[in-house]
Design a protein around this motif. Structure first.
Motif, PDB file in Angstrom:
ATOM      1  N   SER A 153      13.313 -10.236   3.050  1.00 14.11           N
ATOM      2  CA  SER A 153      13.425 -11.682   2.870  1.00 14.11           C
ATOM      3  C   SER A 153      14.850 -12.147   3.109  1.00 14.11           C
TER       4      SER A 153
ATOM      5  N   ASP B 271       8.718 -15.885  -2.341  1.00 22.64           N
ATOM      6  CA  ASP B 271       7.644 -15.738  -3.305  1.00 22.64           C
ATOM      7  C   ASP B 271       8.147 -14.912  -4.489  1.00 22.64           C
TER       8      ASP B 271
ATOM      9  N   HIS C 273      12.610 -20.066   0.006  1.00 23.05           N
ATOM     10  CA  HIS C 273      11.224 -19.771   0.373  1.00 23.05           C
ATOM     11  C   HIS C 273      10.889 -18.318   0.070  1.00 23.05           C
TER      12      HIS C 273
ATOM     13  N   ASP D 281       5.967 -17.433   3.235  1.00 24.32           N
ATOM     14  CA  ASP D 281       7.427 -17.550   3.246  1.00 24.32           C
ATOM     15  C   ASP D 281       7.936 -17.773   4.672  1.00 24.32           C
TER      16      ASP D 281
END
Length: 360
Positions: A242, A229, A227, A295
């Motif tokens: 992330s 980007d 997930h 996300d």
């Protein structure tokens, strides 16, 4: 920072009122979660003035239960998602546009405060993570800000530095009680988890406890992050955070999958920091910030799937909140205040983001 953030609740023990024309306070969140779990009052609870309160569900309870959104049933489990620093207007827009389907699904089966939640002052990360989990304002919890001066030693405290961050709760006041501690006080044999959460005192599983013990997982390489980007990931800070959020998701899922030979969590707290990092990098209304919510929404969906696998969705209350909001400042107001402060003739020391101590 911004004083207003978002708060929504759904699932077991929560009324499905849709969006209500009301607001709440971050300090009310912990008492409300304690209430939906059916926790008993703390025998020595005190309120915001320090006076005893017979209805206090936590040791130091400055906030109140949002009883109007709760029904007569109690949840067996509570699952909390904290989207750090998420702009309230961006959050609302992405729910209405369908860009965050898992968050929209939670909102559709529960209650959202249309006017959001008012964070405690200062509207800083460490202060309001702690307020959300203890029901105590920063001045009472002991976590005054992200950084401050210890009055006993005159040393600076900076909980955003990695060597201090994982030990942040060493500063928690002994008169405050976390939700994790309250669950254990009331529910013998219960299991609680805190994934990438600063305020982890008394949690059975804690990402930060793993870091303190030297047993922490390495952050996954960017190639393994789900997930993500692709365009946003070209920003190094976005990519790093992330990886953090991916591991926070995995740790939360492990607990619901009972990977630690644990019972299902009575309280499971999953903090996701990417929304804050993206807001700082690109601005709270930027495409980077939108990507962070998308996300995060997908990661929330994976955790919800784990709760479904565990057969616990019908008995679980789900909460989504932020620790503070975020708003664009006026770029024309960029003059430092050093000269003005010096002109007062009062000795001072600045700590963190504008916390001024007078030394005279």
């Amino acid at each position: 920072m911004c004083i207003r953030d978002r708060f929504l609740a759904a699932g077991a023990g929560v009324r499905a009122l849709g969006t209500v024309d009301a607001g709440t306070r971050t300090v009310n969140i912990a008492p409300t979660i304690a209430s939906v779990l059916g926790l008993e009052a703390h025998p020595e609870s005190v309120g915001p003035t320090g006076a005893r309160r017979g209805d206090g569900l936590l040791r130091r309870q400055d906030g109140e239960v949002e009883a109007g959104i709760l029904d007569s049933e109690h949840a067996r489990h509570a699952l909390v998602f904290l989207l750090d620093g998420c702009n309230a207007n961006l959050f609302a827009d992405m729910l209405s546009s369908g860009e965050a389907p898992n968050l929209t699904g939670i909102a559709m089966r529960g209650t959202t405060f249309g006017h959001g939640a008012v964070a405690s002052l200062p509207t800083a990360t460490l202060a309001n993570h702690t307020t959300a989990i203890t029901g105590a304002h920063p001045g009472h919890s002991g976590i005054l800000h992200n950084a401050w001066i210890d009055p006993l030693t005159a040393d600076g405290v900076n909980l955003l530095e990695f060597d201090q961050m994982f030990h942040a709760m060493a500063h928690l006041s002994p008169t405050s009680e976390t939700l994790f501690a309250a669950v254990h006080r009331c529910r013998e044999g219960s299991f609680t988890s805190a994934s990438f959460e600063f305020c982890d005192t008394s949690a059975d599983f804690s990402t930060f406890a793993l870091a303190r013990s030297g047993e922490a997982n390495e952050l996954p390489p960017i190639e393994e992050v789900s997930h993500l980007d692709a365009d946003a990931a070209s920003n190094a800070a976005y990519g790093f955070m992330s990886r953090v959020d991916h591991l926070s998701m995995l740790h939360t899922i492990e607990c619901w999958d009972q990977a630690h030979a644990n019972p299902l969590p009575t309280l499971s707290w999953c903090s996701l920091a990417l929304t804050d990092e993206a807001g700082h990098e690109g601005g709270p209304h930027s495409q980077l910030a939108r990507a962070a919510v998308r996300d995060g929404d997908a990661r929330i969906g994976e955790v919800l799937a784990a709760v479904e696998r565990a057969g616990a969705m019908d008995s679980t209350a789900v909460f989504v909140l932020a620790d503070h909001g975020m708003e664009q400042s006026n770029p024309e107001l960029n003059e430092p205040w050093d000269d003005a402060l010096a002109a007062t003739g009062v000795p001072y020391r600045e700590v963190g983001d504008g916390l001024i101590y007078t030394l005279g």
